[in-house]
Scaffold this motif. Structure first.
Motif, PDB file in Angstrom:
ATOM      1  N   SER A  47       0.863  -1.177   0.000  1.00 60.96           N
ATOM      2  CA  SER A  47       0.000   0.000   0.000  1.00 60.96           C
ATOM      3  C   SER A  47       0.896   1.222   0.000  1.00 60.96           C
ATOM      4  O   SER A  47       1.967   1.216   0.601  1.00 60.96           O
ATOM      5  CB  SER A  47      -0.904   0.022   1.231  1.00 60.96           C
ATOM      6  OG  SER A  47      -1.810  -1.055   1.207  1.00 60.96           O
ATOM      7  N   GLU A  48       0.447   2.265  -0.685  1.00 57.13           N
ATOM      8  CA  GLU A  48       1.190   3.514  -0.758  1.00 57.13           C
ATOM      9  C   GLU A  48       0.345   4.620  -0.141  1.00 57.13           C
ATOM     10  O   GLU A  48      -0.806   4.808  -0.521  1.00 57.13           O
ATOM     11  CB  GLU A  48       1.509   3.867  -2.208  1.00 57.13           C
ATOM     12  CG  GLU A  48       2.371   2.843  -2.898  1.00 57.13           C
ATOM     13  CD  GLU A  48       2.603   3.149  -4.369  1.00 57.13           C
ATOM     14  OE1 GLU A  48       2.287   4.281  -4.814  1.00 57.13           O
ATOM     15  OE2 GLU A  48       3.091   2.264  -5.064  1.00 57.13           O
ATOM     16  N   ILE A  49       0.937   5.338   0.814  1.00 61.83           N
ATOM     17  CA  ILE A  49       0.267   6.422   1.514  1.00 61.83           C
ATOM     18  C   ILE A  49       1.005   7.710   1.178  1.00 61.83           C
ATOM     19  O   ILE A  49       2.221   7.799   1.345  1.00 61.83           O
ATOM     20  CB  ILE A  49       0.274   6.178   3.039  1.00 61.83           C
ATOM     21  CG1 ILE A  49      -0.432   4.868   3.375  1.00 61.83           C
ATOM     22  CG2 ILE A  49      -0.352   7.355   3.770  1.00 61.83           C
ATOM     23  CD1 ILE A  49      -0.291   4.429   4.825  1.00 61.83           C
ATOM     24  N   GLU A  50       0.262   8.714   0.700  1.00 60.60           N
ATOM     25  CA  GLU A  50       0.894   9.985   0.328  1.00 60.60           C
ATOM     26  C   GLU A  50       1.154  10.832   1.574  1.00 60.60           C
ATOM     27  O   GLU A  50       0.264  11.041   2.396  1.00 60.60           O
ATOM     28  CB  GLU A  50       0.017  10.751  -0.653  1.00 60.60           C
ATOM     29  CG  GLU A  50       0.741  11.899  -1.288  1.00 60.60           C
ATOM     30  CD  GLU A  50      -0.031  12.489  -2.443  1.00 60.60           C
ATOM     31  OE1 GLU A  50       0.602  12.827  -3.449  1.00 60.60           O
ATOM     32  OE2 GLU A  50      -1.264  12.614  -2.332  1.00 60.60           O
ATOM     33  N   ILE A  51       2.381  11.314   1.695  1.00 64.17           N
ATOM     34  CA  ILE A  51       2.850  12.044   2.873  1.00 64.17           C
ATOM     35  C   ILE A  51       3.103  13.505   2.515  1.00 64.17           C
ATOM     36  O   ILE A  51       3.603  13.822   1.435  1.00 64.17           O
ATOM     37  CB  ILE A  51       4.161  11.404   3.397  1.00 64.17           C
ATOM     38  CG1 ILE A  51       3.929   9.931   3.752  1.00 64.17           C
ATOM     39  CG2 ILE A  51       4.727  12.173   4.573  1.00 64.17           C
ATOM     40  CD1 ILE A  51       2.907   9.699   4.821  1.00 64.17           C
ATOM     41  N   ARG A  52       2.800  14.401   3.469  1.00 67.91           N
ATOM     42  CA  ARG A  52       3.123  15.824   3.295  1.00 67.91           C
ATOM     43  C   ARG A  52       4.642  15.988   3.273  1.00 67.91           C
ATOM     44  O   ARG A  52       5.338  15.448   4.139  1.00 67.91           O
ATOM     45  CB  ARG A  52       2.584  16.640   4.469  1.00 67.91           C
ATOM     46  CG  ARG A  52       1.150  16.993   4.395  1.00 67.91           C
ATOM     47  CD  ARG A  52       0.696  17.936   5.501  1.00 67.91           C
ATOM     48  NE  ARG A  52       1.135  17.542   6.837  1.00 67.91           N
ATOM     49  CZ  ARG A  52       2.000  18.230   7.582  1.00 67.91           C
ATOM     50  NH1 ARG A  52       2.514  19.351   7.159  1.00 67.91           N
ATOM     51  NH2 ARG A  52       2.331  17.812   8.784  1.00 67.91           N
TER      52      ARG A  52
END
Length: 142
Positions: A47-52
């Motif tokens: 899974s890929e989670i977009e980070i600030r």
């Protein structure tokens, strides 16, 4: 895919990467992609989670704790020049010696649940990219 159907895990096959995507996780804010790749000797759940970008340094400092809190997952940061930073969440399932349907479903469901919990924790820590932030070139990498 029959086993995923038997476990009532919503999924679809992507035409771009030939991965089996998990619909429920991908519908959550912050998840770019969540998929299963079946390989010769095992299966990889990612899974890929977009980070600030502004949270990257703090996240890197917290990465060891996150990996200890979610021992079945491998959690690391991926930073590419042309994309936003991503938190990659992975689990590997060895299948060469054999696995039955109940084992497979338990492992996949556990990985999906742990990924959801991790997403909630990352959101509470303020690491997620918000929808209203400027310069958001969000695209899935295939």
């Amino acid at each position: 895919m029959r086993w995923l159907n038997a476990g009532y895990i919503e999924h679809y096959v992507c035409e771009h990467c030939h991965g089996i995507h998990f619909s429920e996780l991908q519908a959550l804010d912050g998840i770019l992609e969540s998929r299963l790749f079946v390989e010769h000797e095992g299966a990889i759940l990612t899974s890929e989670i977009e980070i600030r970008p502004t949270a990257l340094l703090t996240l890197m400092a917290d990465l060891t704790r996150l990996n200890m809190n979610y021992p079945s997952l491998k959690i690391f940061v991926d930073v590419l020049d042309d994309n936003m930073p991503r938190l990659i969440v992975a689990d590997y399932l060895h299948t060469k010696a054999g696995i039955d349907q109940a084992q497979f479903l338990w492992i996949v469901q556990h990985a999906l649940m742990a990924t959801q919990q991790l997403l909630l924790e990352v959101a509470e820590l303020g690491f997620l990219m918000n929808e209203d932030e400027p310069d958001r070139p969000s695209t899935a990498v295939h």
